[in-house]
Enzyme design. Sequence first.
Site, PDB file in Angstrom:
ATOM      1  N   GLY A 192       0.513  -1.534   0.214  1.00 54.29           N
ATOM      2  CA  GLY A 192       0.553   0.103   0.020  1.00 54.29           C
ATOM      3  C   GLY A 192       0.398   1.570   0.103  1.00 54.29           C
ATOM      4  O   GLY A 192       1.985   1.364  -0.277  1.00 54.29           O
ATOM      5  N   LYS A 193      -0.075   1.922   0.396  1.00 55.73           N
ATOM      6  CA  LYS A 193       0.318   3.275  -0.182  1.00 55.73           C
ATOM      7  C   LYS A 193       1.952   3.723   1.576  1.00 55.73           C
ATOM      8  O   LYS A 193       3.378   4.328   0.907  1.00 55.73           O
ATOM      9  CB  LYS A 193      -0.439   5.020   0.775  1.00 55.73           C
ATOM     10  CG  LYS A 193      -1.102   4.933  -1.213  1.00 55.73           C
ATOM     11  CD  LYS A 193      -2.347   6.293  -0.619  1.00 55.73           C
ATOM     12  CE  LYS A 193      -2.722   5.811  -2.342  1.00 55.73           C
ATOM     13  NZ  LYS A 193      -3.466   7.218  -1.601  1.00 55.73           N
ATOM     14  N   HIS A 213      -1.721   4.808  23.375  1.00 55.85           N
ATOM     15  CA  HIS A 213      -1.265   2.931  23.316  1.00 55.85           C
ATOM     16  C   HIS A 213      -2.437   1.419  24.443  1.00 55.85           C
ATOM     17  O   HIS A 213      -2.809   2.716  25.405  1.00 55.85           O
ATOM     18  CB  HIS A 213      -0.068   2.935  24.107  1.00 55.85           C
ATOM     19  CG  HIS A 213       1.437   3.682  23.135  1.00 55.85           C
ATOM     20  ND1 HIS A 213       2.573   4.221  23.596  1.00 55.85           N
ATOM     21  CD2 HIS A 213       0.706   4.143  21.977  1.00 55.85           C
ATOM     22  CE1 HIS A 213       3.087   4.686  23.264  1.00 55.85           C
ATOM     23  NE2 HIS A 213       2.311   4.253  21.618  1.00 55.85           N
ATOM     24  N   GLU A 241      -1.155  -0.519  13.454  1.00 54.29           N
ATOM     25  CA  GLU A 241      -1.773   0.086  14.629  1.00 54.29           C
ATOM     26  C   GLU A 241      -2.543   0.012  14.963  1.00 54.29           C
ATOM     27  O   GLU A 241      -3.914  -0.308  14.456  1.00 54.29           O
ATOM     28  CB  GLU A 241      -1.950   0.997  15.049  1.00 54.29           C
ATOM     29  CG  GLU A 241      -1.767   1.844  16.428  1.00 54.29           C
ATOM     30  CD  GLU A 241      -2.259   3.178  16.223  1.00 54.29           C
ATOM     31  OE1 GLU A 241      -2.431   4.506  17.575  1.00 54.29           O
ATOM     32  OE2 GLU A 241      -1.730   4.338  15.292  1.00 54.29           O
ATOM     33  N   TYR A 251      11.769   9.042  18.214  1.00 57.21           N
ATOM     34  CA  TYR A 251      11.959  10.178  17.323  1.00 57.21           C
ATOM     35  C   TYR A 251      12.093  11.812  18.014  1.00 57.21           C
ATOM     36  O   TYR A 251      13.433  11.881  17.570  1.00 57.21           O
ATOM     37  CB  TYR A 251      10.884  10.654  16.474  1.00 57.21           C
ATOM     38  CG  TYR A 251       9.706   9.310  15.730  1.00 57.21           C
ATOM     39  CD1 TYR A 251      10.346   7.689  15.539  1.00 57.21           C
ATOM     40  CD2 TYR A 251       8.741   9.924  15.403  1.00 57.21           C
ATOM     41  CE1 TYR A 251       9.557   6.997  14.803  1.00 57.21           C
ATOM     42  CE2 TYR A 251       8.254   8.778  14.836  1.00 57.21           C
ATOM     43  CZ  TYR A 251       8.642   8.059  14.745  1.00 57.21           C
ATOM     44  OH  TYR A 251       7.435   6.556  14.052  1.00 57.21           O
ATOM     45  N   GLU A 257       6.769   3.461  30.049  1.00 52.55           N
ATOM     46  CA  GLU A 257       5.651   3.742  30.300  1.00 52.55           C
ATOM     47  C   GLU A 257       4.480   3.452  31.476  1.00 52.55           C
ATOM     48  O   GLU A 257       4.746   2.095  31.614  1.00 52.55           O
ATOM     49  CB  GLU A 257       4.261   3.601  29.234  1.00 52.55           C
ATOM     50  CG  GLU A 257       4.422   4.502  28.210  1.00 52.55           C
ATOM     51  CD  GLU A 257       3.804   4.423  26.498  1.00 52.55           C
ATOM     52  OE1 GLU A 257       3.143   3.721  26.349  1.00 52.55           O
ATOM     53  OE2 GLU A 257       3.912   5.311  25.443  1.00 52.55           O
TER      54      GLU A 257
END
Length: 608
Positions: free
Chosen positions: A323-324, A562, A403, A466, A516
């Site tokens: 896919g894209k 999440h 996800e 990131y 977390e």
Amino acid sequence: MQHGIAFKLAASRALNAPVLEAGGNTLALDILHPELPEHTDAWLADVGVGQADVPAARGALGALWEAWRDNDLLRVTGVLHAGNTSLSSVQILADDFALPRQPDLAPLTDPAKIHPLEAQAAAGKLFYHKSRDGGNIGCYGYGAGIALATQDVLVAEGGKPANFLDGGGGATEANVQAAMNVVLADPDVDVFFINSFGGLTKMDLIAKGVVANLRQRKADGQAIPPIVARLRGTGEEEAREILAAATDLKDNITYIGDMKTAAAEAVRLANKAQAGRPAAKAAPTPAAAARTPVVFSQDGQYEKTLRNLVVEKGDSVMVLGMGKASQANCAVAKEYGTNIIGAVAPNKGGKEFLGTPTFGSVKEGVAALKPRIASVFVPPQAAADSIIECIEAEIPLIVAYAEGVPTHEQLKVQRALRSQSKSRLVGANCPGVIFPHQRVKLGIQPLRVHSPGSIGIVSRSGTVSYELAGATTALGLGQSAVYGLGGDPFPGTRTWEALQLMLDDPYTKVICLVGEIGGQMEEEAAAVYKAYVAGLAPGAKAKPVVGFVAGAATQQGLMYGHAGAIWWSQDETADAKRQVLADAGMIMAPTLGDIGGLLKREHDKLSA
């Protein structure tokens, strides 16, 4: 039996399987089998069910197990009255990711537990919680980790968030408008803090949406609280230009690039607005966390695949899904140096993918290409089956990004993983892994913030990874490897496993470990690091680890973006996890914005 026996049926993060718990005893169940296990009668006797009541109790719990499996439930608690086969005080938690395929569950929702703004946010496909403990600073970001860290930094600066808001996987015009409208509809919000770090999400798109929304509000005569914006990463220069050009909003928006400085300004403005009002009632202090032993497998057959995570330059990669998202990310990865040798997608066999051959099934692709790595870009509804196909084909390393994979599907993947010793999985719901020295990118990470270096990063959150890659690149430290493990409760690779690799990795000089709330992955990592330090030769220095756990401002029983970011007991809170990591010898950062400085300090000590 008069008062019954309290029970819980839930997916155990320690055992990677569904379990029945009662009276301090645990009965492990098999997600693939509709029947209760053979030793159920013995377990019932152990929890206090009389011999004459065992058949009725087994029948009641068997029906409950069937309902749990058929309806994608996550957690059921209640009281078993075996004598008359009844259950009472039953409370049910369903899987948000599976609700679209379980429409019959919607009428069972308890409206008293849902704030009207939460319903509005859900309609806009946002992850949002209204704080039940007060607060006057509205929060908005993209990525659960960043959204949690936003709350944390506000608390550290003396403020109180009014809400949690994760915009999801990427900003769109409709998404930004929905987020703005939800936060600004809250009468408690005196100040609005917009904080995000762009990977795939473009910061200029957020800035455009914010400006458009505020201009419309001004035109409608609506009041606008002070807004502090910190938009870094992809599109940040354009975002700053858009906000600066909106001179008609210069009295409404303050742009600050540093997270801690921006949070401090938001708190200052919130305190100014709060001055003169009656003090809010303080939330009760939670009970201290009980210290319970952490038990996890380090030597099972699946754990033997840990070294499969070591990636070399030129390792062959087969892509699943065309896919894209797959095409865009794989094109960047291939240009970076990743050795993509082919792709697999139903009904696409015989075509081309980035100049490589394609096949209609995993079996055909593996037979022809013999890949070392599978990079899985398939939608959530097909992710589990695709991963299991890769496991059956004995592909050494599988990295999956989808996800929203339902928990029951995750449990099926865990069952397949832990029944073999050939394949290792990272994900799903993860950004992937990147090895700057080897120039291998497996995932959706933005390349611009990554560079070769000596900091090993392991994070449950993609956006936080990131952010930290950007910080270490800006500091001239770079990264040895970045493991984005994903935010699901049952990831293919756990925090302790990535930590173990980095402790052994010659490229890695300092480790950054970000966790977390929820589960026990941080406790497992603490146990591994503590054992590593204890095993060092006399005089040897431990490889330093800088840690952080997001979610100090969260509340019990709520999911924060999440699926794995939810805590039920006090030993799953951010504060409890931070303490256990500190007790193991890790250097704990109070906020996400403090991590870069601590990494630099520890790195500089090595060469002093």
